[in-house]
Enzyme design. Structure first.
Site, PDB file in Angstrom:
ATOM      1  N   ASP A 155     -16.591 -80.679  82.149  1.00  0.00           N
ATOM      2  CA  ASP A 155     -16.017 -81.890  82.738  1.00  0.00           C
ATOM      3  C   ASP A 155     -15.495 -81.579  84.134  1.00  0.00           C
ATOM      4  O   ASP A 155     -14.298 -81.568  84.379  1.00  0.00           O
ATOM      5  CB  ASP A 155     -14.905 -82.435  81.829  1.00  0.00           C
ATOM      6  CG  ASP A 155     -14.408 -83.802  82.285  1.00  0.00           C
ATOM      7  OD1 ASP A 155     -14.917 -84.300  83.307  1.00  0.00           O
ATOM      8  OD2 ASP A 155     -13.517 -84.356  81.620  1.00  0.00           O
ATOM      9  N   ASN A 197     -25.252 -75.040  78.352  1.00  0.00           N
ATOM     10  CA  ASN A 197     -23.835 -75.343  78.212  1.00  0.00           C
ATOM     11  C   ASN A 197     -23.103 -74.914  79.472  1.00  0.00           C
ATOM     12  O   ASN A 197     -23.074 -73.723  79.790  1.00  0.00           O
ATOM     13  CB  ASN A 197     -23.244 -74.597  77.011  1.00  0.00           C
ATOM     14  CG  ASN A 197     -21.760 -74.887  76.819  1.00  0.00           C
ATOM     15  OD1 ASN A 197     -21.366 -76.037  76.676  1.00  0.00           O
ATOM     16  ND2 ASN A 197     -20.937 -73.847  76.851  1.00  0.00           N
ATOM     17  N   GLU A 198     -22.559 -75.879  80.213  1.00  0.00           N
ATOM     18  CA  GLU A 198     -21.733 -75.575  81.383  1.00  0.00           C
ATOM     19  C   GLU A 198     -22.412 -74.626  82.360  1.00  0.00           C
ATOM     20  O   GLU A 198     -21.748 -73.777  82.954  1.00  0.00           O
ATOM     21  CB  GLU A 198     -20.365 -75.007  80.952  1.00  0.00           C
ATOM     22  CG  GLU A 198     -19.587 -75.942  80.045  1.00  0.00           C
ATOM     23  CD  GLU A 198     -18.125 -75.545  79.871  1.00  0.00           C
ATOM     24  OE1 GLU A 198     -17.704 -74.512  80.412  1.00  0.00           O
ATOM     25  OE2 GLU A 198     -17.403 -76.308  79.183  1.00  0.00           O
ATOM     26  N   GLU A 227     -17.236 -80.826  73.278  1.00  0.00           N
ATOM     27  CA  GLU A 227     -15.983 -80.107  73.046  1.00  0.00           C
ATOM     28  C   GLU A 227     -14.861 -81.041  73.481  1.00  0.00           C
ATOM     29  O   GLU A 227     -14.982 -81.708  74.503  1.00  0.00           O
ATOM     30  CB  GLU A 227     -15.851 -78.838  73.919  1.00  0.00           C
ATOM     31  CG  GLU A 227     -16.747 -77.697  73.542  1.00  0.00           C
ATOM     32  CD  GLU A 227     -16.620 -76.489  74.504  1.00  0.00           C
ATOM     33  OE1 GLU A 227     -15.746 -76.502  75.405  1.00  0.00           O
ATOM     34  OE2 GLU A 227     -17.412 -75.558  74.362  1.00  0.00           O
ATOM     35  N   TYR A 239     -22.761 -72.017  68.736  1.00  0.00           N
ATOM     36  CA  TYR A 239     -23.131 -71.652  70.104  1.00  0.00           C
ATOM     37  C   TYR A 239     -24.196 -70.560  70.210  1.00  0.00           C
ATOM     38  O   TYR A 239     -25.086 -70.631  71.040  1.00  0.00           O
ATOM     39  CB  TYR A 239     -21.900 -71.157  70.870  1.00  0.00           C
ATOM     40  CG  TYR A 239     -20.888 -72.231  71.123  1.00  0.00           C
ATOM     41  CD1 TYR A 239     -20.882 -72.936  72.305  1.00  0.00           C
ATOM     42  CD2 TYR A 239     -19.928 -72.552  70.170  1.00  0.00           C
ATOM     43  CE1 TYR A 239     -19.955 -73.928  72.557  1.00  0.00           C
ATOM     44  CE2 TYR A 239     -18.996 -73.541  70.398  1.00  0.00           C
ATOM     45  CZ  TYR A 239     -19.010 -74.231  71.594  1.00  0.00           C
ATOM     46  OH  TYR A 239     -18.092 -75.209  71.818  1.00  0.00           O
ATOM     47  N   TYR A 272     -12.847 -78.471  69.697  1.00  0.00           N
ATOM     48  CA  TYR A 272     -12.906 -77.049  69.998  1.00  0.00           C
ATOM     49  C   TYR A 272     -11.586 -76.423  69.570  1.00  0.00           C
ATOM     50  O   TYR A 272     -10.555 -76.845  70.074  1.00  0.00           O
ATOM     51  CB  TYR A 272     -13.144 -76.844  71.494  1.00  0.00           C
ATOM     52  CG  TYR A 272     -13.398 -75.398  71.859  1.00  0.00           C
ATOM     53  CD1 TYR A 272     -14.676 -74.873  71.746  1.00  0.00           C
ATOM     54  CD2 TYR A 272     -12.357 -74.573  72.264  1.00  0.00           C
ATOM     55  CE1 TYR A 272     -14.917 -73.536  72.060  1.00  0.00           C
ATOM     56  CE2 TYR A 272     -12.602 -73.238  72.567  1.00  0.00           C
ATOM     57  CZ  TYR A 272     -13.876 -72.737  72.467  1.00  0.00           C
ATOM     58  OH  TYR A 272     -14.120 -71.416  72.754  1.00  0.00           O
TER      59      TYR A 272
END
Ligand SMILES: *[C@@H]1O[C@H](CO)[C@@H](O)[C@H](O)[C@H]1NC(C)=O
Ligand SMILES: *[C@@H]1O[C@H](CO)[C@@H](O)[C@H](O)[C@H]1NC(C)=O
Ligand SMILES: *[C@@H]1O[C@H](CO)[C@@H](O)[C@H](O)[C@H]1NC(C)=O
Length: 485
Positions: free
Chosen positions: A200, A157-158, A265, A85, A297
Protein backbone atom coordinates in the site's frame (compact mmCIF):
# COMPACT_ATOMS: atom_id res chain seq x y z
CA UNK A 1 -8.05 -58.03 -4.55
CA UNK A 2 -10.64 -56.65 -6.90
CA UNK A 3 -12.98 -55.96 -4.04
CA UNK A 4 -10.31 -54.14 -2.13
CA UNK A 5 -9.32 -51.83 -4.93
CA UNK A 6 -12.97 -51.07 -5.63
CA UNK A 7 -13.35 -50.05 -2.01
CA UNK A 8 -10.22 -47.97 -2.17
CA UNK A 9 -11.51 -46.19 -5.24
CA UNK A 10 -14.79 -45.54 -3.48
CA UNK A 11 -12.95 -44.20 -0.49
CA UNK A 12 -11.06 -41.84 -2.74
CA UNK A 13 -14.22 -40.34 -4.17
CA UNK A 14 -15.75 -40.02 -0.71
CA UNK A 15 -13.22 -37.40 0.42
CA UNK A 16 -15.34 -34.29 0.87
CA UNK A 17 -14.17 -31.40 -1.24
CA UNK A 18 -14.75 -27.68 -1.38
CA UNK A 19 -16.39 -26.29 -4.49
CA UNK A 20 -13.72 -24.68 -6.69
CA UNK A 21 -14.46 -20.97 -6.98
CA UNK A 22 -14.32 -18.82 -10.09
CA UNK A 23 -13.73 -15.22 -10.94
CA UNK A 24 -16.64 -13.58 -12.68
CA UNK A 25 -16.07 -9.90 -13.40
CA UNK A 26 -15.12 -8.27 -10.12
CA UNK A 27 -16.26 -11.08 -7.83
CA UNK A 28 -15.19 -14.47 -6.64
CA UNK A 29 -18.21 -16.64 -7.32
CA UNK A 30 -19.35 -20.04 -6.19
CA UNK A 31 -20.59 -21.37 -9.53
CA UNK A 32 -23.02 -23.76 -7.82
CA UNK A 33 -24.89 -21.10 -5.87
CA UNK A 34 -24.10 -17.94 -7.82
CA UNK A 35 -23.13 -16.32 -4.51
CA UNK A 36 -20.15 -14.06 -4.07
CA UNK A 37 -17.36 -15.42 -1.91
CA UNK A 38 -15.96 -13.08 0.74
CA UNK A 39 -12.43 -13.99 1.81
CA UNK A 40 -12.09 -14.25 5.58
CA UNK A 41 -8.44 -15.10 5.43
CA UNK A 42 -5.32 -15.62 7.50
CA UNK A 43 -1.70 -15.29 6.43
CA UNK A 44 -0.16 -18.63 7.24
CA UNK A 45 3.61 -18.97 7.28
CA UNK A 46 4.70 -20.70 10.52
CA UNK A 47 8.34 -19.96 11.17
CA UNK A 48 8.33 -16.87 8.91
CA UNK A 49 10.45 -17.27 5.83
CA UNK A 50 12.53 -19.86 7.73
CA UNK A 51 9.39 -22.00 7.64
CA UNK A 52 10.32 -22.56 4.02
CA UNK A 53 13.63 -24.33 4.04
CA UNK A 54 14.65 -26.30 0.97
CA UNK A 55 17.55 -27.89 2.88
CA UNK A 56 15.30 -29.19 5.66
CA UNK A 57 12.69 -30.15 3.08
CA UNK A 58 9.94 -28.26 4.77
CA UNK A 59 7.40 -25.59 3.96
CA UNK A 60 4.18 -24.49 5.70
CA UNK A 61 2.08 -27.23 4.09
CA UNK A 62 4.41 -30.20 4.50
CA UNK A 63 3.92 -31.30 8.14
CA UNK A 64 0.43 -32.76 8.73
CA UNK A 65 0.70 -32.61 12.55
CA UNK A 66 1.39 -28.88 12.43
CA UNK A 67 -1.34 -28.33 9.83
CA UNK A 68 -3.83 -30.24 12.00
CA UNK A 69 -3.05 -27.98 14.97
CA UNK A 70 -3.38 -24.83 12.92
CA UNK A 71 -6.42 -25.87 10.90
CA UNK A 72 -8.24 -26.66 14.15
CA UNK A 73 -7.40 -23.26 15.63
CA UNK A 74 -8.22 -21.39 12.42
CA UNK A 75 -11.47 -23.29 12.18
CA UNK A 76 -12.42 -22.19 15.70
CA UNK A 77 -11.52 -18.62 14.75
CA UNK A 78 -13.86 -18.75 11.77
CA UNK A 79 -11.58 -18.13 8.78
CA UNK A 80 -12.34 -19.59 5.36
CA UNK A 81 -9.02 -19.10 3.57
CA UNK A 82 -5.28 -19.10 4.18
CA UNK A 83 -2.54 -17.31 2.31
CA UNK A 84 0.76 -19.20 2.11
CA UNK A 85 3.82 -17.31 0.94
CA UNK A 86 6.68 -19.72 0.35
CA UNK A 87 6.12 -23.19 -0.97
CA UNK A 88 8.39 -25.91 -2.21
CA UNK A 89 6.73 -27.54 -5.23
CA UNK A 90 8.71 -30.73 -4.77
CA UNK A 91 7.34 -31.58 -1.32
CA UNK A 92 4.17 -33.58 -0.75
CA UNK A 93 1.32 -31.31 0.38
CA UNK A 94 -1.54 -33.79 0.08
CA UNK A 95 -2.22 -34.31 3.77
CA UNK A 96 -2.00 -30.66 4.80
CA UNK A 97 -4.15 -29.51 1.89
CA UNK A 98 -6.67 -32.27 2.63
CA UNK A 99 -6.82 -31.10 6.24
CA UNK A 100 -7.42 -27.46 5.30
CA UNK A 101 -9.92 -28.55 2.65
CA UNK A 102 -11.88 -30.59 5.18
CA UNK A 103 -11.73 -27.65 7.59
CA UNK A 104 -13.50 -25.58 4.93
CA UNK A 105 -10.63 -23.33 3.89
CA UNK A 106 -9.43 -22.14 0.49
CA UNK A 107 -5.79 -21.35 -0.29
CA UNK A 108 -4.24 -18.26 -1.88
CA UNK A 109 -0.70 -19.15 -2.84
CA UNK A 110 2.38 -17.15 -3.71
CA UNK A 111 4.49 -18.78 -6.40
CA UNK A 112 7.66 -17.01 -5.24
CA UNK A 113 10.05 -17.23 -2.30
CA UNK A 114 12.80 -15.08 -0.81
CA UNK A 115 15.48 -17.54 -1.99
CA UNK A 116 17.78 -16.30 -4.76
CA UNK A 117 16.34 -17.11 -8.18
CA UNK A 118 12.86 -17.70 -6.79
CA UNK A 119 11.30 -14.25 -7.20
CA UNK A 120 11.50 -11.15 -9.34
CA UNK A 121 13.75 -8.63 -7.66
CA UNK A 122 12.79 -5.00 -7.16
CA UNK A 123 16.29 -3.89 -8.13
CA UNK A 124 17.53 -4.71 -11.66
CA UNK A 125 14.39 -6.71 -12.23
CA UNK A 126 15.45 -7.78 -15.74
CA UNK A 127 18.24 -9.88 -14.22
CA UNK A 128 15.72 -12.01 -12.30
CA UNK A 129 13.50 -12.99 -15.23
CA UNK A 130 14.79 -16.24 -16.69
CA UNK A 131 13.58 -19.74 -17.54
CA UNK A 132 14.49 -21.60 -14.35
CA UNK A 133 12.78 -18.91 -12.27
CA UNK A 134 9.62 -19.31 -14.35
CA UNK A 135 9.96 -23.09 -14.15
CA UNK A 136 9.72 -22.85 -10.37
CA UNK A 137 6.59 -20.71 -10.53
CA UNK A 138 5.01 -23.20 -12.97
CA UNK A 139 6.02 -26.08 -10.68
CA UNK A 140 4.07 -24.44 -7.83
CA UNK A 141 1.08 -24.24 -10.18
CA UNK A 142 1.50 -27.93 -11.06
CA UNK A 143 1.76 -28.92 -7.41
CA UNK A 144 -1.49 -27.12 -6.42
CA UNK A 145 -3.68 -26.86 -9.52
CA UNK A 146 -5.53 -30.14 -8.90
CA UNK A 147 -6.69 -29.32 -5.38
CA UNK A 148 -10.29 -28.05 -5.37
CA UNK A 149 -9.56 -25.45 -2.68
CA UNK A 150 -6.79 -23.63 -4.53
CA UNK A 151 -8.40 -20.22 -4.93
CA UNK A 152 -5.69 -18.09 -6.55
CA UNK A 153 -2.00 -17.62 -7.24
CA UNK A 154 -0.07 -14.43 -6.53
CA UNK A 155 2.35 -13.67 -9.34
CA UNK A 156 4.24 -11.24 -7.13
CA UNK A 157 4.17 -9.67 -3.69
CA UNK A 158 5.29 -6.07 -3.09
CA UNK A 159 7.87 -6.19 -5.88
CA UNK A 160 6.99 -2.53 -6.32
CA UNK A 161 7.97 -1.42 -2.85
CA UNK A 162 8.90 2.20 -3.35
CA UNK A 163 8.70 4.84 -6.05
CA UNK A 164 12.14 4.07 -7.45
CA UNK A 165 11.04 0.54 -8.33
CA UNK A 166 8.22 1.69 -10.60
CA UNK A 167 10.45 2.40 -13.57
CA UNK A 168 10.93 -1.19 -14.80
CA UNK A 169 9.22 -3.62 -12.40
CA UNK A 170 5.61 -3.23 -13.64
CA UNK A 171 6.19 -4.72 -17.09
CA UNK A 172 8.03 -7.72 -15.58
CA UNK A 173 5.31 -8.47 -13.04
CA UNK A 174 2.76 -8.20 -15.81
CA UNK A 175 4.89 -10.55 -17.93
CA UNK A 176 5.07 -13.16 -15.13
CA UNK A 177 1.28 -12.89 -14.72
CA UNK A 178 0.99 -13.55 -18.47
CA UNK A 179 3.33 -16.53 -18.32
CA UNK A 180 1.50 -18.10 -15.37
CA UNK A 181 -1.87 -17.61 -17.04
CA UNK A 182 -0.59 -19.16 -20.27
CA UNK A 183 0.77 -22.10 -18.28
CA UNK A 184 -2.53 -22.59 -16.44
CA UNK A 185 -4.53 -22.33 -19.65
CA UNK A 186 -2.46 -25.04 -21.23
CA UNK A 187 -2.03 -27.42 -18.28
CA UNK A 188 -4.82 -26.93 -15.76
CA UNK A 189 -8.32 -28.40 -15.97
CA UNK A 190 -9.76 -25.22 -14.51
CA UNK A 191 -8.95 -21.54 -14.75
CA UNK A 192 -7.26 -20.59 -11.48
CA UNK A 193 -6.99 -16.80 -11.16
CA UNK A 194 -3.61 -15.06 -11.03
CA UNK A 195 -2.89 -11.57 -9.74
CA UNK A 196 -0.53 -9.25 -7.93
CA UNK A 197 -0.37 -8.47 -4.21
CA UNK A 198 0.60 -4.81 -3.88
CA UNK A 199 2.21 -2.87 -1.06
CA UNK A 200 0.00 0.00 0.00
CA UNK A 201 2.32 2.69 -1.29
CA UNK A 202 -0.57 5.06 -1.76
CA UNK A 203 1.31 7.46 -4.07
CA UNK A 204 1.79 4.81 -6.72
CA UNK A 205 -1.17 2.56 -5.89
CA UNK A 206 -3.52 3.77 -8.62
CA UNK A 207 -0.90 3.59 -11.34
CA UNK A 208 -0.02 0.09 -10.14
CA UNK A 209 -3.67 -0.96 -10.15
CA UNK A 210 -4.24 0.45 -13.62
CA UNK A 211 -1.02 -1.01 -15.01
CA UNK A 212 -1.94 -4.55 -13.94
CA UNK A 213 -5.66 -4.53 -14.71
CA UNK A 214 -5.88 -2.54 -17.94
CA UNK A 215 -6.56 -4.25 -21.21
CA UNK A 216 -3.91 -4.29 -23.93
CA UNK A 217 -5.39 -2.87 -27.09
CA UNK A 218 -5.47 -5.23 -30.02
CA UNK A 219 -4.61 -8.23 -27.82
CA UNK A 220 -7.73 -10.37 -27.93
CA UNK A 221 -6.59 -12.91 -25.34
CA UNK A 222 -4.84 -10.37 -23.18
CA UNK A 223 -3.23 -13.02 -21.01
CA UNK A 224 -1.18 -10.45 -19.11
CA UNK A 225 -4.15 -8.72 -17.48
CA UNK A 226 -4.42 -9.65 -13.80
CA UNK A 227 -7.45 -11.72 -12.82
CA UNK A 228 -7.56 -9.98 -9.45
CA UNK A 229 -5.81 -7.18 -7.56
CA UNK A 230 -4.85 -7.46 -3.92
CA UNK A 231 -3.52 -4.95 -1.44
CA UNK A 232 -1.39 -5.26 1.69
CA UNK A 233 -2.68 -2.38 3.74
CA UNK A 234 -1.84 -1.27 7.25
CA UNK A 235 -3.61 2.06 7.34
CA UNK A 236 -6.31 1.05 9.86
CA UNK A 237 -4.56 1.13 13.22
CA UNK A 238 -6.22 0.67 16.59
CA UNK A 239 -9.58 2.25 17.28
CA UNK A 240 -9.87 3.87 13.86
CA UNK A 241 -12.74 4.33 11.45
CA UNK A 242 -13.63 3.88 7.79
CA UNK A 243 -12.69 7.47 7.05
CA UNK A 244 -9.84 7.97 9.51
CA UNK A 245 -8.10 4.87 8.17
CA UNK A 246 -8.53 6.16 4.61
CA UNK A 247 -10.23 2.88 3.71
CA UNK A 248 -12.90 5.17 2.23
CA UNK A 249 -10.33 6.37 -0.32
CA UNK A 250 -9.62 2.76 -1.24
CA UNK A 251 -13.30 2.05 -1.83
CA UNK A 252 -13.58 5.21 -3.93
CA UNK A 253 -10.48 4.33 -5.96
CA UNK A 254 -11.44 0.73 -6.56
CA UNK A 255 -15.17 1.17 -7.09
CA UNK A 256 -15.08 0.65 -10.85
CA UNK A 257 -12.70 -2.26 -10.70
CA UNK A 258 -13.01 -4.85 -13.47
CA UNK A 259 -11.50 -7.59 -11.24
CA UNK A 260 -11.95 -8.75 -7.62
CA UNK A 261 -10.24 -6.55 -5.02
CA UNK A 262 -9.29 -7.68 -1.54
CA UNK A 263 -6.75 -7.13 1.20
CA UNK A 264 -3.99 -9.70 0.79
CA UNK A 265 -2.73 -8.49 4.19
CA UNK A 266 -4.17 -6.20 6.84
CA UNK A 267 -3.91 -5.80 10.60
CA UNK A 268 -1.73 -2.88 11.70
CA UNK A 269 -0.12 -3.88 15.02
CA UNK A 270 0.47 -0.45 16.49
CA UNK A 271 -1.10 -0.02 18.99
CA UNK A 272 -0.89 -3.53 20.35
CA UNK A 273 -2.76 -5.62 21.45
CA UNK A 274 -5.04 -5.24 18.48
CA UNK A 275 -8.81 -4.83 18.57
CA UNK A 276 -9.53 -5.58 14.88
CA UNK A 277 -12.44 -3.16 14.57
CA UNK A 278 -11.71 -2.94 10.82
CA UNK A 279 -13.46 -6.30 10.48
CA UNK A 280 -16.83 -4.57 10.86
CA UNK A 281 -16.01 -2.13 8.07
CA UNK A 282 -14.41 -4.59 5.66
CA UNK A 283 -17.33 -7.02 5.79
CA UNK A 284 -20.04 -4.43 6.29
CA UNK A 285 -21.90 -2.15 3.88
CA UNK A 286 -18.99 0.35 3.89
CA UNK A 287 -16.85 -1.99 1.86
CA UNK A 288 -18.35 -5.34 0.93
CA UNK A 289 -19.64 -4.23 -2.47
CA UNK A 290 -16.13 -3.33 -3.58
CA UNK A 291 -13.86 -5.54 -1.47
CA UNK A 292 -14.06 -9.33 -1.50
CA UNK A 293 -12.82 -9.42 2.08
CA UNK A 294 -9.25 -9.76 3.25
CA UNK A 295 -6.45 -11.69 4.89
CA UNK A 296 -5.24 -10.90 8.40
CA UNK A 297 -1.49 -10.73 8.83
CA UNK A 298 -0.59 -13.15 10.42
CA UNK A 299 -1.16 -16.46 12.18
CA UNK A 300 2.09 -17.20 14.02
CA UNK A 301 4.00 -14.80 16.18
CA UNK A 302 7.36 -13.96 14.58
CA UNK A 303 9.94 -11.33 15.40
CA UNK A 304 7.86 -8.63 13.69
CA UNK A 305 5.02 -9.10 16.24
CA UNK A 306 2.00 -9.67 14.04
CA UNK A 307 1.04 -13.11 15.35
CA UNK A 308 -2.12 -14.33 17.05
CA UNK A 309 -0.63 -17.69 18.09
CA UNK A 310 2.72 -18.22 19.76
CA UNK A 311 4.09 -21.56 18.65
CA UNK A 312 7.17 -23.47 19.55
CA UNK A 313 9.37 -25.32 17.10
CA UNK A 314 8.40 -28.61 18.81
CA UNK A 315 4.66 -28.11 18.29
CA UNK A 316 2.96 -26.90 21.50
CA UNK A 317 1.42 -23.45 21.09
CA UNK A 318 -0.30 -20.71 23.08
CA UNK A 319 -3.06 -18.40 21.89
CA UNK A 320 -2.35 -14.70 22.21
CA UNK A 321 -4.85 -12.03 23.19
CA UNK A 322 -5.19 -10.92 19.55
CA UNK A 323 -6.65 -14.33 18.75
CA UNK A 324 -9.63 -13.69 21.04
CA UNK A 325 -10.12 -10.11 19.82
CA UNK A 326 -10.24 -11.24 16.23
CA UNK A 327 -12.58 -14.10 17.07
CA UNK A 328 -14.88 -11.67 18.85
CA UNK A 329 -15.01 -9.39 15.79
CA UNK A 330 -15.75 -12.28 13.41
CA UNK A 331 -18.49 -13.46 15.76
CA UNK A 332 -20.28 -10.13 15.29
CA UNK A 333 -20.68 -10.68 11.55
CA UNK A 334 -23.67 -12.34 9.99
CA UNK A 335 -21.73 -14.95 8.07
CA UNK A 336 -24.61 -16.58 6.28
CA UNK A 337 -25.74 -13.21 4.95
CA UNK A 338 -22.18 -12.23 4.11
CA UNK A 339 -21.59 -15.39 2.10
CA UNK A 340 -24.87 -15.19 0.22
CA UNK A 341 -24.40 -11.75 -1.29
CA UNK A 342 -25.11 -11.67 -5.01
CA UNK A 343 -23.07 -9.78 -7.59
CA UNK A 344 -24.24 -6.19 -7.72
CA UNK A 345 -24.45 -6.01 -11.50
CA UNK A 346 -22.04 -6.58 -14.34
CA UNK A 347 -18.46 -5.52 -13.77
CA UNK A 348 -17.10 -2.45 -15.51
CA UNK A 349 -14.97 -3.22 -18.56
CA UNK A 350 -11.22 -2.88 -18.08
CA UNK A 351 -9.79 0.40 -19.28
CA UNK A 352 -7.43 0.31 -22.27
CA UNK A 353 -3.75 0.34 -21.44
CA UNK A 354 -2.14 3.60 -22.46
CA UNK A 355 0.51 5.97 -21.19
CA UNK A 356 -2.36 8.34 -20.28
CA UNK A 357 -3.30 6.03 -17.40
CA UNK A 358 -0.02 6.69 -15.66
CA UNK A 359 0.00 9.74 -13.43
CA UNK A 360 3.22 9.49 -11.43
CA UNK A 361 6.48 10.75 -12.88
CA UNK A 362 8.87 7.89 -13.47
CA UNK A 363 6.25 5.13 -13.29
CA UNK A 364 6.62 2.85 -16.28
CA UNK A 365 4.21 3.88 -19.03
CA UNK A 366 5.45 1.43 -21.62
CA UNK A 367 3.05 -1.49 -22.04
CA UNK A 368 5.29 -3.47 -24.40
CA UNK A 369 6.05 -6.42 -22.16
CA UNK A 370 9.34 -8.31 -22.01
CA UNK A 371 9.33 -11.36 -24.28
CA UNK A 372 9.72 -14.82 -22.76
CA UNK A 373 13.31 -15.57 -21.73
CA UNK A 374 15.16 -18.29 -23.68
CA UNK A 375 13.92 -21.80 -22.87
CA UNK A 376 10.66 -20.70 -21.24
CA UNK A 377 8.37 -21.21 -24.24
CA UNK A 378 9.32 -24.87 -24.30
CA UNK A 379 8.46 -25.30 -20.60
CA UNK A 380 5.06 -23.69 -21.15
CA UNK A 381 4.50 -25.89 -24.19
CA UNK A 382 5.56 -29.23 -22.69
CA UNK A 383 4.96 -28.59 -19.02
CA UNK A 384 7.37 -28.73 -16.10
CA UNK A 385 9.37 -31.93 -15.96
CA UNK A 386 9.08 -33.88 -13.73
CA UNK A 387 5.59 -32.65 -12.82
CA UNK A 388 4.76 -32.33 -9.12
CA UNK A 389 1.21 -33.56 -8.62
CA UNK A 390 -1.24 -33.01 -5.74
CA UNK A 391 -4.43 -34.80 -4.78
CA UNK A 392 -6.77 -34.93 -1.81
CA UNK A 393 -6.22 -37.95 0.42
CA UNK A 394 -8.29 -39.52 3.14
CA UNK A 395 -7.54 -38.38 6.68
CA UNK A 396 -8.75 -40.65 9.48
CA UNK A 397 -7.54 -39.04 12.69
CA UNK A 398 -8.57 -35.41 13.21
CA UNK A 399 -7.14 -34.97 16.71
CA UNK A 400 -4.45 -32.37 17.34
CA UNK A 401 -1.29 -34.03 18.66
CA UNK A 402 0.22 -30.97 20.34
CA UNK A 403 -0.83 -29.24 23.50
CA UNK A 404 -2.36 -25.83 22.89
CA UNK A 405 -2.94 -23.41 25.72
CA UNK A 406 -5.22 -20.46 26.16
CA UNK A 407 -3.59 -17.14 26.88
CA UNK A 408 -4.33 -17.68 30.58
CA UNK A 409 -2.31 -20.90 30.61
CA UNK A 410 -5.23 -23.35 30.66
CA UNK A 411 -5.02 -26.23 28.22
CA UNK A 412 -7.60 -26.41 25.41
CA UNK A 413 -9.27 -29.80 25.69
CA UNK A 414 -10.19 -32.16 22.87
CA UNK A 415 -8.72 -29.95 20.20
CA UNK A 416 -9.48 -31.40 16.77
CA UNK A 417 -10.39 -30.42 13.26
CA UNK A 418 -14.04 -30.94 12.56
CA UNK A 419 -14.26 -32.21 9.00
CA UNK A 420 -17.06 -30.37 7.19
CA UNK A 421 -19.49 -31.70 4.61
CA UNK A 422 -18.93 -31.49 0.88
CA UNK A 423 -18.90 -27.85 -0.26
CA UNK A 424 -19.21 -26.53 3.30
CA UNK A 425 -17.09 -23.44 3.86
CA UNK A 426 -15.82 -22.72 7.34
CA UNK A 427 -17.55 -20.07 9.45
CA UNK A 428 -17.50 -19.12 13.13
CA UNK A 429 -19.24 -21.88 15.06
CA UNK A 430 -18.31 -24.74 12.69
CA UNK A 431 -15.88 -25.88 15.33
CA UNK A 432 -17.09 -24.81 18.74
CA UNK A 433 -14.26 -26.18 20.85
CA UNK A 434 -14.29 -24.57 24.23
CA UNK A 435 -11.74 -21.83 24.54
CA UNK A 436 -11.24 -19.93 27.67
CA UNK A 437 -11.17 -16.31 26.67
CA UNK A 438 -9.81 -15.73 30.16
CA UNK A 439 -8.15 -12.49 30.92
CA UNK A 440 -6.49 -12.41 27.53
CA UNK A 441 -3.77 -10.55 29.31
CA UNK A 442 -0.72 -12.57 28.45
CA UNK A 443 0.25 -9.64 26.27
CA UNK A 444 0.94 -9.77 22.61
CA UNK A 445 4.41 -8.44 22.84
CA UNK A 446 5.62 -4.93 22.47
CA UNK A 447 4.96 -2.93 19.40
CA UNK A 448 7.42 -1.08 17.30
CA UNK A 449 9.92 -3.86 16.74
CA UNK A 450 9.13 -3.97 13.07
CA UNK A 451 12.41 -2.44 12.15
CA UNK A 452 13.66 -4.78 9.47
CA UNK A 453 15.39 -3.09 6.63
CA UNK A 454 13.76 -3.26 3.27
CA UNK A 455 16.69 -4.78 1.47
CA UNK A 456 16.14 -7.94 -0.41
CA UNK A 457 18.38 -10.15 1.61
CA UNK A 458 16.89 -9.32 4.97
CA UNK A 459 13.86 -11.52 5.12
CA UNK A 460 14.72 -13.67 8.08
CA UNK A 461 11.67 -12.65 10.04
CA UNK A 462 9.63 -11.65 7.13
CA UNK A 463 7.54 -14.01 5.12
CA UNK A 464 7.70 -12.20 1.85
CA UNK A 465 9.02 -8.73 2.21
CA UNK A 466 5.96 -7.50 4.01
CA UNK A 467 7.87 -5.47 6.58
CA UNK A 468 8.32 -2.86 3.90
CA UNK A 469 4.61 -2.27 3.46
CA UNK A 470 4.03 -1.85 7.16
CA UNK A 471 6.90 0.57 7.57
CA UNK A 472 5.64 2.57 4.62
CA UNK A 473 2.10 2.49 5.97
CA UNK A 474 3.42 3.77 9.29
CA UNK A 475 5.35 6.53 7.62
CA UNK A 476 2.35 7.45 5.52
CA UNK A 477 0.13 7.35 8.58
CA UNK A 478 2.40 9.84 10.30
CA UNK A 479 2.48 12.02 7.20
CA UNK A 480 -1.31 11.89 7.03
CA UNK A 481 -1.61 12.83 10.70
CA UNK A 482 0.79 15.71 10.31
CA UNK A 483 -1.12 16.85 7.26
CA UNK A 484 -4.38 16.70 9.16
CA UNK A 485 -3.18 19.16 11.78
C1 LIG B 1 11.60 -27.43 -13.12
O1 LIG B 1 10.87 -27.74 -11.93
C2 LIG B 1 10.88 -29.11 -11.57
C3 LIG B 1 9.96 -29.25 -10.39
O2 LIG B 1 10.38 -28.46 -9.31
C4 LIG B 1 12.31 -29.52 -11.28
O3 LIG B 1 12.35 -30.88 -10.92
C5 LIG B 1 13.17 -29.28 -12.53
O4 LIG B 1 14.50 -29.58 -12.24
C6 LIG B 1 13.06 -27.84 -12.97
N1 LIG B 1 13.72 -27.68 -14.25
C7 LIG B 1 14.47 -26.61 -14.55
C8 LIG B 1 15.00 -26.57 -15.93
O5 LIG B 1 14.71 -25.70 -13.77
C1 LIG C 1 9.20 -0.59 -24.13
O1 LIG C 1 9.61 -1.84 -23.58
C2 LIG C 1 10.08 -2.75 -24.55
C3 LIG C 1 10.31 -4.08 -23.85
O2 LIG C 1 11.03 -3.93 -22.65
C4 LIG C 1 11.33 -2.18 -25.21
O3 LIG C 1 11.79 -3.07 -26.20
C5 LIG C 1 10.99 -0.82 -25.84
O4 LIG C 1 12.16 -0.24 -26.32
C6 LIG C 1 10.35 0.09 -24.81
N1 LIG C 1 9.89 1.30 -25.48
C7 LIG C 1 10.16 2.52 -25.02
C8 LIG C 1 9.55 3.64 -25.79
O5 LIG C 1 10.85 2.71 -24.04
C1 LIG D 1 6.18 -17.14 23.11
O1 LIG D 1 6.56 -18.31 23.82
C2 LIG D 1 7.90 -18.31 24.25
C3 LIG D 1 8.17 -19.63 24.96
O2 LIG D 1 7.90 -20.69 24.10
C4 LIG D 1 8.14 -17.16 25.18
O3 LIG D 1 9.51 -17.11 25.54
C5 LIG D 1 7.75 -15.85 24.50
O4 LIG D 1 7.85 -14.79 25.41
C6 LIG D 1 6.33 -15.91 23.99
N1 LIG D 1 6.07 -14.70 23.22
C7 LIG D 1 4.97 -13.98 23.40
C8 LIG D 1 4.88 -12.75 22.56
O5 LIG D 1 4.07 -14.27 24.18
Amino acid sequence: MLMQSALLALGATAVAALQPLEVDGNNFINPKTGNRFQIVGMAYQPGGSAGYDPKKKRDPLSDPDVCMRDAALLQILGVNAIRVYNLNPDLNHDECVSIFNAAGMYMLLDVNSPMPGEALTSFEVYKSYYASYLNRTFAVVEAFKDYPNTLAFFSGNEVIDKEETTEFVPSYVRAVTRDLKNYIKKHSKRAIPVGYSAADVRDVLWDTFNYFTCSLQGDKDDMSKGDLFALNSYSWCGDSSFTESSFDDLVEGFKSTPVPIFFSEFGCNTPSPRIFTEIGSIYGPDMHDVFAGGIVYEYTQEANNYGIVNMTEEGPATLMSDFYSLKEQYAKLDFSKLQSLKPTGSAPKPVSCSAKLITVDGFQSNFTLPVLPPGAAEIIEKGVSPKPKGKLVEITDWKVKFEVKNADGSVIKDLAVKPLADDEVNAPGSNSANLNAGSGSSGSGSSGSNSESSTNGDKENDAAGRGVGAVLALVMGVVAMVAAF
